[in-house]
Design an enzyme around this catalytic site. Sequence first.
Site, PDB file in Angstrom:
ATOM      1  N   LYS A  35       0.847  -1.196   0.000  1.00 25.67           N
ATOM      2  CA  LYS A  35       0.000   0.000   0.000  1.00 25.67           C
ATOM      3  C   LYS A  35       0.885   1.251   0.000  1.00 25.67           C
ATOM      4  O   LYS A  35       2.088   1.166   0.257  1.00 25.67           O
ATOM      5  CB  LYS A  35      -0.929  -0.028   1.211  1.00 25.67           C
ATOM      6  N   TYR A 272      15.102  30.931   7.631  1.00 25.78           N
ATOM      7  CA  TYR A 272      13.928  31.600   8.224  1.00 25.78           C
ATOM      8  C   TYR A 272      13.998  31.630   9.741  1.00 25.78           C
ATOM      9  O   TYR A 272      14.338  30.621  10.362  1.00 25.78           O
ATOM     10  CB  TYR A 272      12.643  30.859   7.830  1.00 25.78           C
TER      11      TYR A 272
HETATM   12  C1  LIG Z   1      -0.268  -1.871   6.689  1.00 31.61           C
HETATM   13  C2  LIG Z   1      -0.906  -3.124   7.017  1.00 31.61           C
HETATM   14  C3  LIG Z   1      -0.151  -4.289   7.204  1.00 31.61           C
HETATM   15  C4  LIG Z   1       1.364  -4.295   7.248  1.00 31.61           C
HETATM   16  O1  LIG Z   1       1.822  -3.709   8.454  1.00 31.61           O
HETATM   17  P1  LIG Z   1       3.375  -3.566   8.783  1.00 31.61           P
HETATM   18  O2  LIG Z   1       3.414  -3.019  10.159  1.00 31.61           O
HETATM   19  O3  LIG Z   1       3.926  -2.610   7.774  1.00 31.61           O
HETATM   20  O4  LIG Z   1       3.972  -4.908   8.648  1.00 31.61           O
HETATM   21  C5  LIG Z   1      -0.841  -5.471   7.362  1.00 31.61           C
HETATM   22  N1  LIG Z   1      -2.195  -5.506   7.374  1.00 31.61           N
HETATM   23  C6  LIG Z   1      -2.946  -4.399   7.218  1.00 31.61           C
HETATM   24  C7  LIG Z   1      -4.429  -4.496   7.258  1.00 31.61           C
HETATM   25  C8  LIG Z   1      -2.333  -3.169   7.053  1.00 31.61           C
HETATM   26  O5  LIG Z   1      -3.072  -2.071   6.936  1.00 31.61           O
END
Ligand SMILES: *Cc1c(COP(=O)(O)O)cnc(C)c1O
Length: 379
Positions: A35, A272
Amino acid sequence: MIRGPVARISLSAISRNFQSVRKIVQNRPVIAVVKADAYGHGAVSVSKTLLKEGASCIAVAYTGEARELRDAGISAPILVLFDRGDIREYFDYRLIPVLYSTDTAKALSHEAQKRKTTIQVHVKVDTGMGRLGLHGKHIMDDLLKIYGMKGLAIEGLLSHFSEADLSDRSYATEQLEKFQKIKETISRKIKKKVFSHIANSAAVLSYKEAYLDAVRPGIMLYGYSPFVKNHDAVCLKTGKGRSACMNLIPVMTVTTRVLSIRNLPKGTPISYGRTFVTKKQSRICVLPFGYADGYSRLFSNVADVLVKGQRAPIVGRVCMDLTMVDVTGIKNVRENDEAVLIGKQGSEEITAQELADKAGTIPYEILTSIGSRSQRVYV
Ligand SMILES: *Cc1c(COP(=O)(O)O)cnc(C)c1O
């Protein structure tokens, strides 16, 4: 000049991290989480690598991400974790939705019947994350309802841990037990074994009992541990993946080149708000990146970059497109020399974990923000 820093993505590091996962979970199926454009690493190239290594399935957040993978010629199963969107896309692109409401299940069932087909789905239950998933008193009723719908082939049951740091497992254990109970009950009612998964990276690294039928790691594929502090200690304590933690290889290296160097007298304010004033005659480099490139303003006066294999501290505020570093103590720095934001140079290394600690956040956020805005090169 192309805007922003360059992110080098090592696909061989992805491969090796994936094989580390495989080894830890003893060849269980791995649903690789890509993702947010593979945590800022680029979902297409990363997914192709993971699939070649043997990932059984790819998981994305939204159908748009899945479409991009299909358009790039990826034909493997894709699990869509969060989207409800346009349900026709699940059929058109052969995607596997994660269902977390009976309404979406109904709509999918309806569409499947209309198309005279069956769609594979996974169903999510909320065991304590407080985000998505069937929840409340009616979990079992809702589940049974969904299992009874025509046109749906329910091929998995999943849940998600709230704790990313498993040094204290008590809450995760509650969640796992709740999940197991739901799974056993439904399994008994439908008289079939239920394929289930709950393990994120934290669980892969330290919670063997949660491996179940498949694991769902994300961050560790990119070379980072989910544990906030004392990674090794957490892994050690649980007797499991110390070597696994140590073996993870950061996949992303981020570099840029020195834009300008100036010699400034003592007492010169930098950037800044004049939050930094030179304490002596100084050599200050201007670097062509800033918060618009995902390099947080929280790094102002606290983070370092590497120049000539040495640490050069950020001085003054990080600007939108520019950041200044002090190279007074570093010999022979010239314009156009390489500066490393994340990665190794000589014997020094800056990790996304270090930056996360300095900004009070987690490597996930550092990687997604810098990775998604940098020009990517695959090596
Ligand atoms: C992001 C996510 C994962 C992976 O999590 P990590 O901590 O990056 O291993 C697994 N399952 C779901 C539903 C997620 O949203």
